[in-house]
Design a protein around this motif. Structure first.
Motif, mmCIF file in Angstrom:
data_model
loop_
_atom_site.group_PDB
_atom_site.id
_atom_site.type_symbol
_atom_site.label_atom_id
_atom_site.label_comp_id
_atom_site.label_asym_id
_atom_site.label_seq_id
_atom_site.Cartn_x
_atom_site.Cartn_y
_atom_site.Cartn_z
ATOM 1 N N GLN A 21 0.742 -1.161 -0.127
ATOM 2 C CA GLN A 21 0.183 -0.038 0.083
ATOM 3 C C GLN A 21 0.771 1.104 0.245
ATOM 4 O OE1 GLN A 21 -3.229 0.386 -0.216
ATOM 5 N NE2 GLN A 21 -3.595 2.063 1.033
ATOM 6 N N GLY A 22 2.251 0.941 0.243
ATOM 7 C CA GLY A 22 3.300 2.171 0.264
ATOM 8 C C GLY A 22 3.048 2.895 1.764
ATOM 9 N N SER A 23 2.445 2.226 2.802
ATOM 10 C CA SER A 23 2.420 2.842 4.043
ATOM 11 C C SER A 23 2.948 1.647 4.958
ATOM 12 C CB SER A 23 0.874 3.324 4.437
ATOM 13 O OG SER A 23 0.063 2.157 4.327
ATOM 14 N N THR A 24 2.902 2.091 6.345
ATOM 15 C CA THR A 24 3.351 1.452 7.362
ATOM 16 C C THR A 24 2.681 1.364 8.338
ATOM 17 O OG1 THR A 24 4.937 2.940 8.108
ATOM 18 C CG2 THR A 24 5.791 1.364 6.533
ATOM 19 N N ASN A 25 2.452 0.293 9.219
ATOM 20 C CA ASN A 25 1.364 0.364 10.380
ATOM 21 C C ASN A 25 2.599 0.700 11.803
ATOM 22 O OD1 ASN A 25 2.648 -1.959 11.213
ATOM 23 N ND2 ASN A 25 0.852 -3.438 10.505
ATOM 24 N N ILE A 26 1.864 0.568 12.768
ATOM 25 C CA ILE A 26 2.751 0.974 14.053
ATOM 26 C C ILE A 26 3.736 -0.094 14.174
ATOM 27 C CG2 ILE A 26 0.903 -0.345 15.726
ATOM 28 C CD1 ILE A 26 1.054 2.007 17.733
ATOM 29 N N GLN A 27 3.416 -1.270 13.802
ATOM 30 C CA GLN A 27 4.505 -2.444 13.993
ATOM 31 C C GLN A 27 5.742 -1.962 13.011
ATOM 32 O OE1 GLN A 27 2.760 -4.069 16.086
ATOM 33 N NE2 GLN A 27 0.681 -3.569 15.516
ATOM 34 N N GLY A 28 5.541 -0.752 12.162
ATOM 35 C CA GLY A 28 6.620 -0.409 11.373
ATOM 36 C C GLY A 28 6.535 -1.663 9.957
ATOM 37 N N GLU A 29 5.451 -2.479 10.018
ATOM 38 C CA GLU A 29 5.464 -3.270 8.839
ATOM 39 C C GLU A 29 4.918 -2.537 7.736
ATOM 40 O OE1 GLU A 29 4.807 -7.218 11.737
ATOM 41 O OE2 GLU A 29 2.995 -6.038 10.809
ATOM 42 N N GLU A 30 5.341 -3.003 6.330
ATOM 43 C CA GLU A 30 4.563 -2.265 5.266
ATOM 44 C C GLU A 30 3.290 -3.001 5.264
ATOM 45 O OE1 GLU A 30 8.070 -1.917 1.915
ATOM 46 O OE2 GLU A 30 6.927 -3.653 1.984
ATOM 47 N N GLN A 31 2.374 -1.909 4.986
ATOM 48 C CA GLN A 31 1.015 -2.358 4.967
ATOM 49 C C GLN A 31 0.436 -2.960 3.371
ATOM 50 O OE1 GLN A 31 -0.925 1.213 6.666
ATOM 51 N NE2 GLN A 31 -2.020 -0.418 8.045
ATOM 52 N N LYS A 32 0.099 -4.268 3.335
ATOM 53 C CA LYS A 32 -0.300 -4.746 2.096
ATOM 54 C C LYS A 32 -1.871 -4.224 1.729
ATOM 55 C CE LYS A 32 3.116 -7.843 1.703
ATOM 56 N NZ LYS A 32 4.139 -7.920 0.557
ATOM 57 N N LYS A 33 -2.077 -4.069 0.509
ATOM 58 C CA LYS A 33 -3.405 -3.455 0.040
ATOM 59 C C LYS A 33 -4.466 -4.100 0.612
ATOM 60 C CE LYS A 33 -1.975 -1.236 -4.167
ATOM 61 N NZ LYS A 33 -2.290 -1.278 -5.794
ATOM 62 N N LEU A 34 -4.478 -5.580 0.765
ATOM 63 C CA LEU A 34 -5.426 -6.198 1.291
ATOM 64 C C LEU A 34 -5.350 -6.139 3.042
ATOM 65 C CD1 LEU A 34 -5.472 -9.972 -0.267
ATOM 66 C CD2 LEU A 34 -7.434 -8.260 -0.162
ATOM 67 N N ASP A 35 -4.365 -5.826 3.514
ATOM 68 C CA ASP A 35 -4.259 -5.404 5.040
ATOM 69 C C ASP A 35 -5.232 -4.276 5.270
ATOM 70 O OD1 ASP A 35 -0.847 -5.918 5.463
ATOM 71 O OD2 ASP A 35 -2.436 -6.916 6.282
ATOM 72 N N VAL A 36 -5.294 -3.282 4.433
ATOM 73 C CA VAL A 36 -5.860 -2.198 4.621
ATOM 74 C C VAL A 36 -7.428 -2.219 4.106
ATOM 75 C CG1 VAL A 36 -6.020 0.276 3.991
ATOM 76 C CG2 VAL A 36 -3.789 -0.771 4.123
ATOM 77 N N ILE A 37 -7.690 -3.003 3.182
ATOM 78 C CA ILE A 37 -8.995 -3.298 2.571
ATOM 79 C C ILE A 37 -9.627 -3.951 3.849
ATOM 80 C CG2 ILE A 37 -10.217 -4.560 0.925
ATOM 81 C CD1 ILE A 37 -8.289 -3.877 -1.048
ATOM 82 N N ALA A 38 -9.309 -5.178 4.230
ATOM 83 C CA ALA A 38 -9.742 -6.035 5.272
ATOM 84 C C ALA A 38 -10.013 -4.900 6.572
ATOM 85 C CB ALA A 38 -8.990 -7.083 5.631
ATOM 86 N N ASN A 39 -8.874 -4.284 7.038
ATOM 87 C CA ASN A 39 -9.268 -3.350 8.124
ATOM 88 C C ASN A 39 -10.489 -2.528 7.850
ATOM 89 O OD1 ASN A 39 -8.125 -2.485 10.805
ATOM 90 N ND2 ASN A 39 -7.762 -0.602 9.546
ATOM 91 N N ASP A 40 -10.570 -1.916 6.711
ATOM 92 C CA ASP A 40 -11.771 -1.164 6.591
ATOM 93 C C ASP A 40 -13.043 -1.951 6.514
ATOM 94 O OD1 ASP A 40 -9.912 1.046 4.022
ATOM 95 O OD2 ASP A 40 -9.957 0.883 6.255
ATOM 96 N N ILE A 41 -13.067 -3.085 5.759
ATOM 97 C CA ILE A 41 -14.318 -3.921 5.669
ATOM 98 C C ILE A 41 -14.708 -4.351 7.071
ATOM 99 C CG2 ILE A 41 -15.096 -6.055 5.225
ATOM 100 C CD1 ILE A 41 -13.381 -5.814 2.553
ATOM 101 N N PHE A 42 -13.860 -4.615 7.883
ATOM 102 C CA PHE A 42 -14.226 -5.123 9.374
ATOM 103 C C PHE A 42 -14.553 -3.927 10.135
ATOM 104 C CE2 PHE A 42 -14.144 -9.669 9.972
ATOM 105 C CZ PHE A 42 -13.165 -10.077 9.021
#
Ligand code: P6P
Length: 340
Positions: free
Chosen positions: A57-78
């Motif tokens: 996704q070009g962004s990182t989460n608090i864990q410092g891990e690169e966020q995959k697009k599906l990470d972000v999509i799943a987060n938004d959906i839930f």
């Protein structure tokens, strides 16, 4: 198939709700929102290779891990689905630095902690991934929701479970009266009861650990891994090493077959890598309900008092006899060190 034997998740939830005279149906509504979100994420996971949603996704989460697009999509959906349930006041997510306060739900009593898409490093290589969730209630729903409401010991969970998007899509969950597994029947888009009353074997022949970090592990963990590898027919050793690198996939296999999963302290992750609130507590609740055990190496996972949302703890989880021995060997080493 004898369709008279089919019990859908919806039917199971209604049947269970009937057992509790004062049940208001709130938890049922939360499960329906989780189910809907999982079906939507499952849809996206199944077509990930076809639509340009792979890659970062070009962004990182608090864990410092690169966020995959599906990470972000799943987060938004839930988050959207849980918010629409009308029962949830706060959501903790691996993908969000802070608590998500659901607008207009200040007086609702439920809190959900989740990892919307665990094992995300496996997304692009088509290995099993999943969603992990834990559900708590607030002690005082009439007060303003705060982070402190979220920092509860895992033993206070009212429900916990995971969706695994694998060779089949499953929901495995518990509300504190045993563990049940439901498999998604794509032809009717219903989760159907497939694994009633899951009990994990007290012993197993599988050990799951990332041995790439072996030199970092405490000596007691290294000793236990050597024990797993030693030849001894009488005790079914050597055990099999199985490590997918996706907690849900490794945990699910060991839950059904017996085995131990270990994420010990390492140099890179001195408190272990796994998060207490939405990975370790969930698996600990499930495994204990299935007759297994979960320890940080020094205490029962479910007894750990969280101090922060994204806190990490080491974890030894799975077949009770295997966890007990691994922890004993770890503490043997600690005891020796203390006595030395
Ligand atoms: P390592 C996935 O990123 C995850 O959080 C868990 O699903 C998995 O068990 C673990 O990390 C794997 O970590 O350090 O062995 O790659």
């Amino acid at each position: 198939m004898s369709y008279s034997k089919v019990i859908t998740l919806e039917q199971y939830i209604v049947d269970q709700q009937a057992l509790y005279k004062d049940a208001q149906g709130s938890l049922s509504k939360i499960f329906r929102s989780l189910e809907l979100a999982a079906k939507m994420v499952n849809r996206d996971v199944r077509k990930a290779g076809l639509v340009d949603i792979l890659g970062n996704q070009g962004s990182t989460n608090i864990q410092g891990e690169e966020q995959k697009k599906l990470d972000v999509i799943a987060n938004d959906i839930f988050i959207a689905s849980l918010s629409r349930s009308g029962e949830v006041c706060m959501i903790i997510s691996e993908e969000n630095d802070d608590v998500y306060y659901v607008e207009g739900a200040e007086n609702e009593k439920y809190i959900v902690a989740m990892d919307p898409l665990d094992g995300s490093s496996n997304i692009d290589v088509n290995a099993s991934i999943g969603t992990i969730f834990s559900i708590y209630t607030r002690k005082n729903p009439m007060s303003k929701p705060t982070v402190e409401d979220c920092l509860q010991k895992g033993k206070h969970q009212v429900a916990a479970g995971y969706f695994i998007y694998g060779s089949s899509t499953m929901l495995v969950y518990s509300t504190g009266v045993g563990v049940n597994g439901f498999t998604l029947d794509d032809s009717i888009q219903e989760f159907c009861l497939s694994h009633p009353n899951i009990q994990t074997p007290a012993d197993g022949k599988i050990f799951s650990v990332n041995e790439g970090n072996l030199e970092d592990f405490p000596q007691g963990v290294q000793d236990y891994i050597s024990f797993c590898k030693a030849k001894d027919k009488a005790t079914n050793r050597p055990y099999s090493a199985r490590y997918i690198g996706s907690l849900i996939a490794d945990f699910h296999r060991n839950l059904l077959k017996g085995g131990i999963f270990i994420y010990p302290p390492t140099e890179k992750s001195p408190n272990g890598k796994l998060r207490l609130m939405y990975e370790c507590n969930t698996m600990a609740f499930l495994v204990e309900q299935a007759g297994g055990a979960a320890s940080t190496g020094t205490e029962r996972v479910l007894d750990v008092k969280p101090t922060e949302l994204h806190q990490r703890v080491p974890m030894f989880v799975g077949s009770k006899n295997m966890v007990d021995l691994a922890v004993a060997m770890l503490n043997e080493e600690f005891a020796t060190a203390v006595l030395a």
